[in-house]
Design an enzyme around this catalytic site. Sequence first.
Site, mmCIF file in Angstrom:
data_model
loop_
_atom_site.group_PDB
_atom_site.id
_atom_site.type_symbol
_atom_site.label_atom_id
_atom_site.label_comp_id
_atom_site.label_asym_id
_atom_site.label_seq_id
_atom_site.Cartn_x
_atom_site.Cartn_y
_atom_site.Cartn_z
ATOM 1 N N SER A 141 -3.732 13.057 -0.714
ATOM 2 C CA SER A 141 -2.390 12.082 -1.117
ATOM 3 C C SER A 141 -1.731 13.127 -1.937
ATOM 4 O O SER A 141 -1.916 14.310 -2.159
ATOM 5 C CB SER A 141 -2.694 11.280 -2.169
ATOM 6 O OG SER A 141 -2.008 10.571 -2.782
ATOM 7 N N TYR A 154 -8.012 8.022 -9.136
ATOM 8 C CA TYR A 154 -7.684 8.501 -7.797
ATOM 9 C C TYR A 154 -7.091 9.713 -7.795
ATOM 10 O O TYR A 154 -7.444 10.631 -6.869
ATOM 11 C CB TYR A 154 -6.575 7.307 -7.470
ATOM 12 C CG TYR A 154 -5.838 7.554 -6.099
ATOM 13 C CD1 TYR A 154 -6.618 6.800 -4.979
ATOM 14 C CD2 TYR A 154 -4.662 8.276 -5.733
ATOM 15 C CE1 TYR A 154 -5.962 7.013 -3.637
ATOM 16 C CE2 TYR A 154 -4.340 8.134 -4.567
ATOM 17 C CZ TYR A 154 -4.959 7.423 -3.573
ATOM 18 O OH TYR A 154 -4.016 7.462 -2.309
#
Length: 259
Positions: A141, A154
């Site tokens: 990401s 995350y």
Amino acid sequence: MKLKDKVCIVTGAASGIGYAIAHTYAAEGGKVVIADLNLDAAQKAADGIAAKGGTAMAVAMDVTNEDQVNAGVAKVVEAYGTVDVLVSNAGIQIVNPVENFAFADWKKMLAIHLDGAFLTSKAVLPHMYAQGSGSVIFMGSVHSKEASPLKSAYVTAKHGLLGLARTIAKEGGKKGVRSNVICPGFVRTPLVEKQIPEQAKELGISEDEVVKKVMLGETVDGEFTTVDDIAQVALFFASFASNALTGQSLVASHGWFME
């Protein structure tokens, strides 16, 4: 065709980014494995590929369960003979400030994103090493490079994928195996849709402000990255012709993060 007869496992491929990657791989001649927690949804996705003339099979896989991962990979090898490409894509999102982040949620996030990448890699690498070739691809990401409020687990997990990919690149290089990380910006999948009201509530702003300021405020054009954008990056990594491209990460985020 760039992936003719290559056996490609894509985790979390019953929907979203994984689904788009699976279809792109099948269109390029790959034998695609839809590995997903939801076997019915995985079978539906595989049937959709087959209906378009592609080759696909569905495998039930909880990527945090070593026995299930190993059994799933064994089923693939029994059906297709080997594994050429792994896309470790399965993931979820939970948002909360650190002081309110439940430890159980922290462990769940790291288990799915990091343990899942480790266990699936561990299961496929012996087959790649035996044939002297293979491509391991992790779904990172922009948060592999950056941080945002409310996403401690995350961000930590996505940063960790960079280290795992680089280690596999070092260990696998002489055995013909590449390892790389895709780092998307915000892609409007169900995972992202779920975050919009959650972040609006946590931050005390409107959902429209979450989209325009939090998610897309740092992009060059105010646009979401698409599943097809990421599928093309995944195809690039899977089909690259040599081991020159390994241990790397590629950001596709409409300029949100630049390096």
